[in-house]
Design a protein around this motif. Structure first.
Motif, PDB file in Angstrom:
ATOM      1  N   HIS A  14     -22.681  99.783  13.863  1.00 50.92           N
ATOM      2  CA  HIS A  14     -23.753  99.854  14.871  1.00 50.92           C
ATOM      3  C   HIS A  14     -24.278 101.280  14.941  1.00 50.92           C
ATOM      4  O   HIS A  14     -25.476 101.527  14.992  1.00 50.92           O
ATOM      5  N   TYR A 139     -22.748  89.902  10.898  1.00 49.33           N
ATOM      6  CA  TYR A 139     -23.709  90.955  11.179  1.00 49.33           C
ATOM      7  C   TYR A 139     -25.121  90.454  10.945  1.00 49.33           C
ATOM      8  O   TYR A 139     -25.397  89.777   9.964  1.00 49.33           O
ATOM      9  N   PRO A 140     -26.052  90.775  11.856  1.00 50.02           N
ATOM     10  CA  PRO A 140     -27.422  90.283  11.694  1.00 50.02           C
ATOM     11  C   PRO A 140     -28.085  90.918  10.476  1.00 50.02           C
ATOM     12  O   PRO A 140     -27.978  92.123  10.263  1.00 50.02           O
ATOM     13  N   ARG A 143     -30.525  93.952  11.015  1.00 51.85           N
ATOM     14  CA  ARG A 143     -29.951  95.286  11.230  1.00 51.85           C
ATOM     15  C   ARG A 143     -29.500  95.905   9.913  1.00 51.85           C
ATOM     16  O   ARG A 143     -29.573  97.122   9.751  1.00 51.85           O
ATOM     17  N   VAL A 212     -35.476  94.988  17.339  1.00 53.38           N
ATOM     18  CA  VAL A 212     -34.144  95.115  17.925  1.00 53.38           C
ATOM     19  C   VAL A 212     -34.264  95.426  19.412  1.00 53.38           C
ATOM     20  O   VAL A 212     -33.610  94.818  20.247  1.00 53.38           O
TER      21      VAL A 212
ATOM     22  N   LYS B 207     -31.915  97.648  26.351  1.00 57.51           N
ATOM     23  CA  LYS B 207     -32.578  97.118  25.163  1.00 57.51           C
ATOM     24  C   LYS B 207     -31.568  96.656  24.110  1.00 57.51           C
ATOM     25  O   LYS B 207     -31.712  95.634  23.486  1.00 57.51           O
ATOM     26  N   ASP B 208     -30.536  97.470  23.914  1.00 55.92           N
ATOM     27  CA  ASP B 208     -29.572  97.153  22.859  1.00 55.92           C
ATOM     28  C   ASP B 208     -28.180  97.060  23.476  1.00 55.92           C
ATOM     29  O   ASP B 208     -27.669  98.038  24.010  1.00 55.92           O
ATOM     30  N   THR B 210     -25.443  96.173  21.785  1.00 53.49           N
ATOM     31  CA  THR B 210     -24.355  96.260  20.805  1.00 53.49           C
ATOM     32  C   THR B 210     -23.304  97.323  21.130  1.00 53.49           C
ATOM     33  O   THR B 210     -22.143  97.117  20.812  1.00 53.49           O
ATOM     34  N   GLN B 239     -28.661  88.862  20.990  1.00 53.74           N
ATOM     35  CA  GLN B 239     -27.808  89.812  20.276  1.00 53.74           C
ATOM     36  C   GLN B 239     -26.374  89.292  20.131  1.00 53.74           C
ATOM     37  O   GLN B 239     -25.770  89.417  19.067  1.00 53.74           O
ATOM     38  N   SER B 242     -26.458  86.849  17.320  1.00 48.84           N
ATOM     39  CA  SER B 242     -26.639  87.383  15.968  1.00 48.84           C
ATOM     40  C   SER B 242     -25.369  88.074  15.481  1.00 48.84           C
ATOM     41  O   SER B 242     -25.203  88.298  14.292  1.00 48.84           O
ATOM     42  N   PHE B 243     -24.461  88.415  16.404  1.00 49.06           N
ATOM     43  CA  PHE B 243     -23.181  88.983  15.984  1.00 49.06           C
ATOM     44  C   PHE B 243     -22.060  87.942  15.989  1.00 49.06           C
ATOM     45  O   PHE B 243     -20.877  88.289  15.971  1.00 49.06           O
ATOM     46  N   GLY B 244     -22.442  86.674  16.085  1.00 52.82           N
ATOM     47  CA  GLY B 244     -21.455  85.599  16.005  1.00 52.82           C
ATOM     48  C   GLY B 244     -20.610  85.445  17.250  1.00 52.82           C
ATOM     49  O   GLY B 244     -19.621  84.714  17.250  1.00 52.82           O
TER      50      GLY B 244
END
Lengths: 292, 403
Positions: A14, A139-140, A143, A212, B207-208, B210, B239, B242-244
């Motif tokens: 990340h 992982y997308p 990204r 994103v 926004k993010d 992660t 999000q 998308s990271f499972g």
């Protein structure tokens, strides 16, 4: 071992993705500072313009990839006009004038965008969807694309500055613009094109990050602060330093997030900056005398 | 300069004229509709308006209230307490509203409560859910038909522990609403023997997300409890997916997590998500279906949990009729203990002690983008004891109890 693979590695990835994108933004900032001696506060707004111009191009062509080419070019034109008509008259004055001018430009650009597109949040859909298994995690794809694109661009910029004549002229102008002028190079044009290039790079970063994050008129404000920290850490005007500092900030942000709330990480990042400024004011690779 | 001075003089003149002219005999009674009309919570604010307008139109069609027609005045509060207070004062002092509905964000609603208390205006909350509104911030003109955090936690926790898992990670939006939901959920979960393995807050409008994911994974939960709303929820779910992580954990959340309208767009990430809610247009309940039909006919879209403002107008109008007056003290008295049959979820009653609607809620599982009911929770079982004036979070700590 599990901790390293399942927790640490993804978090570092990340950080790498974010750091590489941040590097793109910071590079333009540091080149403009090195060459023009202007700390361009409006750089974040050029980043934001990239995303909005991207939305317009996507609306017209239905293609993210077209936007990725056209939006930075358009923002580059905006940058060139900004340099020619607002910055140029101020070069002979104190650096403070440039700071105040670009601060004003930033406010103006933000409000113009709000006037045209409204203050609502907008989204740009990811052009590459889905996720892939990677190192035992998911992982997308987008990204990963973002990471690859950022790293390629950073490499291209490095090649430009070291291997091409144009790049060498820009570096020469950073060293000694008067001498270059004496050698018959059209220095004002170098300034304009460099500023335009830096604007285009910011726009590219803005559009690449838009899927994103989200697109709002204030999106540049949040990023520019980090970009400034990167430039200061890396050493004002140092290209390699900026890239290194961006990657360090990216890693610091995501690794600290494991042990403290990411909201507080900003404090830690400022602490790093303060520490570096006290111990080594010129930053990682900065030239002596710039901030000392 | 000269131009701007001329403009300001002109504006001042117009204002002076407007104030000097005698007020026209009031034809209509105004109802204030305050909340987020743009930005992170704009969906909630817009549906709140639709709910209130629908009720006003239905009442006006029957001749209004005490012979007067009703009218809704809407204001945006920028989802912030400061602007909310200014807009509330504008609605009360300038428009003279007799009922103020709002706001959307808990932080804004609590700030507005000071204004409605000071000016003695009936204040109806149908979306905000912080636990302080019917406890420490309570005042006699405040009413709510939104289940607050305590009520939601009581309703959700048992199901989570019985059907989903004992080890829970609490992830919340870091302002009044999310903090309140996180606290109440943690308290209720620990009381019933669950284990909170981690908690974290993310700022409003993140926004993010992660950077937070590593800590979530490291604490190895079975269930992720999510207290977010609006576009934050939308980004978070996209999000996580998308990271499972939507497949890795079971997910549960609060009633305002996402509006029905937002669900189809992220149907896949939301599949299987358990959400507590007092309303769904896909609930076969006959009262909800009847309301859904009327709402759809008027607005062309299905209603959602943010349309409870409809009931606010109905209850207030009924109380005005009962009191025979628009006087806030009389209306407030008339509202206490009042029951109505024709609300958006059928018969409902206001508890006199803390002016909270005793609402039945449902647990919904999200299947193919629709809120489908899986269990019913009686209002009397979840509402909890009245705690007016008492601190609802006394002794609370975010510290994890290690097992």
């Amino acid at each position: 071992m599990d901790y390293i693979v399942a927790i640490l590695l993804p978090q570092m990835l990340h950080g790498l993705v974010f750091g590489a994108a941040l590097g793109l933004l910071a590079l333009g900032l540091t080149v403009v500072f090195g060459l023009l001696g202007v700390m361009n506060i409006a750089h974040g707004e050029l980043f934001m313009l990239g995303a909005y111009f991207g939305i317009v191009v996507i609306g017209l062509t239905q293609s993210f990839w077209m936007a990725l080419i056209l939006a930075p070019l358009l923002v580059g034109v905006v940058g060139a006009l900004m340099e020619m008509f607002t910055l140029r008259p101020l070069y002979k004055r104190e650096p403070l004038y440039g700071l105040i001018l670009t601060f004003g430009l930033a406010l103006a650009l933000r409000e113009i965008v709000r006037e045209i597109w409204g203050g609502d949040m907008r989204r740009i859909l990811e052009p590459i969807t889905g996720s892939v298994p990677l190192l035992g995690m998911i992982y997308p794809r987008y990204r990963l694309f973002l990471l690859a694109a950022s790293l390629l661009l950073l490499l291209a910029i490095w090649l430009f500055f070291t291997k091409t004549r144009a790049g060498i002229i820009v570096r020469a102008a950073v060293q000694d613009a008067e001498m270059l002028d004496g050698l018959g190079v059209n220095v004002p044009r170098v300034f304009t094109l460099t500023f335009a290039g830096s604007a285009a790079l910011a726009a590219l970063a803005g559009l690449l990050l838009a899927p994103v994050f989200t697109v709002v008129p204030t999106m540049g404000v949040e990023m520019i602060l980090l970009a400034f920290i990167v430039v200061i850490l890396g050493g004002m005007g140092s290209l390699g330093g900026s890239v290194l500092a961006a990657l360090v900030i990216g890693q610091a942000q995501s690794l600290f997030s494991l042990w403290m709330n990411p909201q507080r990480v900003a404090i830690a990042i400022f602490a790093i900056m303060i520490f570096v400024l006290i111990v080594r004011p010129r930053g990682f690779f900065g030239r002596e005398g710039v901030l000392e | 300069m000269a131009v701007s001075r001329a403009v300001s003089v002109a504006v001042a003149l117009v204002l002076a004229l407007a104030m000097a002219s005698p007020a026209p005999a009031q034809e209509t009674i105004k109802i204030g509709d305050l909340g987020s009309k743009v930005g992170v919570f704009e969906g909630y604010g817009k549906y709140q308006t639709m709910g209130a307008v629908l009720a006003v139109e239905e009442l006006n069609a029957k001749g209004g209230v005490l012979g007067k027609k009703l009218e809704v005045v809407s204001e945006d509060d920028d989802t912030k307490p400061g602007p909310a207070v200014r807009k509330a004062e504008k609605l009360i002092l300038q428009d003279g509203v007799k009922l103020l509905i709002g706001a959307v964000s808990s932080g804004a609603t609590m700030a507005v409560m000071d204004v409605t208390k000071k000016h003695k205006v009936i204040h109806w909350n149908s979306i905000s859910c912080a636990e302080f509104m019917r406890t420490t911030k309570y005042h006699p003109y405040y009413f709510s038909n939104q289940p607050d955090s305590r009520m939601q936690a009581n309703g959700l926790v048992k199901y989570v522990l019985d059907k989903m898992g004992k080890k829970v990670y609490i992830f919340y939006t870091d302002y009044a609403m999310g903090q309140s939901d996180g606290r109440q959920f943690k308290t209720a979960l620990e009381k019933l023997g669950g284990e909170v393995v981690g908690v974290a807050g993310a700022p409003l409008d993140t926004k993010d997300f992660t950077p937070w994911f590593g800590a979530i994974k490291a604490s190895n939960p079975e269930v992720l409890f999510l207290a977010f709303a609006g576009t934050d929820s939308l980004r978070l779910m996209t999000q996580l997916h998308s990271f499972g992580m939507t497949k890795q954990y079971k997910l549960a959340g609060i009633d305002c997590f996402l509006l029905q309208q937002d669900l189809p767009a992220i149907a896949e990430p939301m599949e299987g998500f358990v959400q507590l809610n007092h309303f769904s247009p896909y609930n076969p309940d006959k009262d909800m279906q009847a309301f859904t039909e009327r709402f759809k006919k008027r607005w062309g879209v299905v209603p959602n949990m943010a349309t409870g403002s409809y009931d606010g107008v109905l209850f207030w109008a009924e109380a005005v009729k009962k009191a025979g007056s628009f006087d806030a003290d009389k209306v407030s008295k008339a509202l206490e203990g009042m029951c109505l049959d024709n609300t958006h979820i059928g018969r409902q009653c206001i508890r006199p002690e803390d002016h909270q609607m005793v609402m039945d809620m449902h647990l919904y599982r999200i299947e193919k983008g629709k809120n489908t009911p899986i269990a019913r929770i009686e209002g009397k079982d979840s509402i909890g004891e009245p705690m007016v004036g008492k601190d609802p979070v006394e002794g609370f700590t975010w510290e994890l109890k290690k097992k």
